[in-house]
Design an enzyme around this catalytic site. Sequence first.
Site, short mmCIF file in Angstrom:
data_model
loop_
_atom_site.label_atom_id
_atom_site.label_comp_id
_atom_site.label_asym_id
_atom_site.label_seq_id
_atom_site.Cartn_x
_atom_site.Cartn_y
_atom_site.Cartn_z
CG HIS A 123 -4.25 -3.17 2.52
ND1 HIS A 123 -3.14 -2.80 3.33
CD2 HIS A 123 -4.71 -1.91 1.95
CE1 HIS A 123 -3.26 -1.63 3.40
NE2 HIS A 123 -3.81 -0.81 2.69
CB CYS A 155 -1.10 -0.25 1.06
SG CYS A 155 -2.84 1.31 0.78
CD GLU A 194 -2.51 -6.50 4.90
OE1 GLU A 194 -2.56 -4.88 5.10
OE2 GLU A 194 -1.60 -6.87 3.88
#
Length: 211
Positions: free
Chosen positions: A191, A82, A193
């Site tokens: 992202h 990011c 994650e």
Amino acid sequence: MSPSVVVLDYGSGNLRSVVRAVERAGADVVLTGDFTAALEADGLVVPGVGAYAACMAGLRAIKGERIIGRRLAGGRPVLGICVGMQILFSRGVEHGVETVGCEEWPGEVSRLQADVVPHMGWNTVSVPQGSALFAGVEDQRFYFVHSYAARSWDLETNDRTAAPLVTWAEHGGDRFVAAVENGPLWATQFHPEKSGDAGAALLRNWVDSLR
């Protein structure tokens, strides 16, 4: 042995979810801003959320730009996520304020030119052939939350060096860089994650590249 990874702690948010995701991908993870630890780990993750200028200020406070530069000079892997990807470019412009970045890649991070900003949610990406980062998840969707991006790719390469693999995405008709694989330096605007099974597979690809 699991590869050792440092998630760089320089005051940016969302660090615990990154740590957990990289651990699940098979790495031994430490969250720290320690210069030596970040330099010596098998892999370094540079996360980032919020304003470009604030992230650069936090990074410089722990000499993070030097850590990144020294690792890359030695061919040691770095993954930006990011805003952690955005700060790798030469500069960012937010609300008329220009901030110098880490200057690993030329180019500017600027506001998306779309009717709806921020770009928030799941989106497909256009992956180049030969990508190791996206191996097995080339056709998957990933989770984005951002208002700014690198909207062009300005790095020129000669015949002696392999050209970086640049993955693109589009939001509201505006095309932007979604990911880059450039030697030891890989990065994603989305992202991983927060991207479910596809993001988990992508992080495993990166951790496996450290072995």
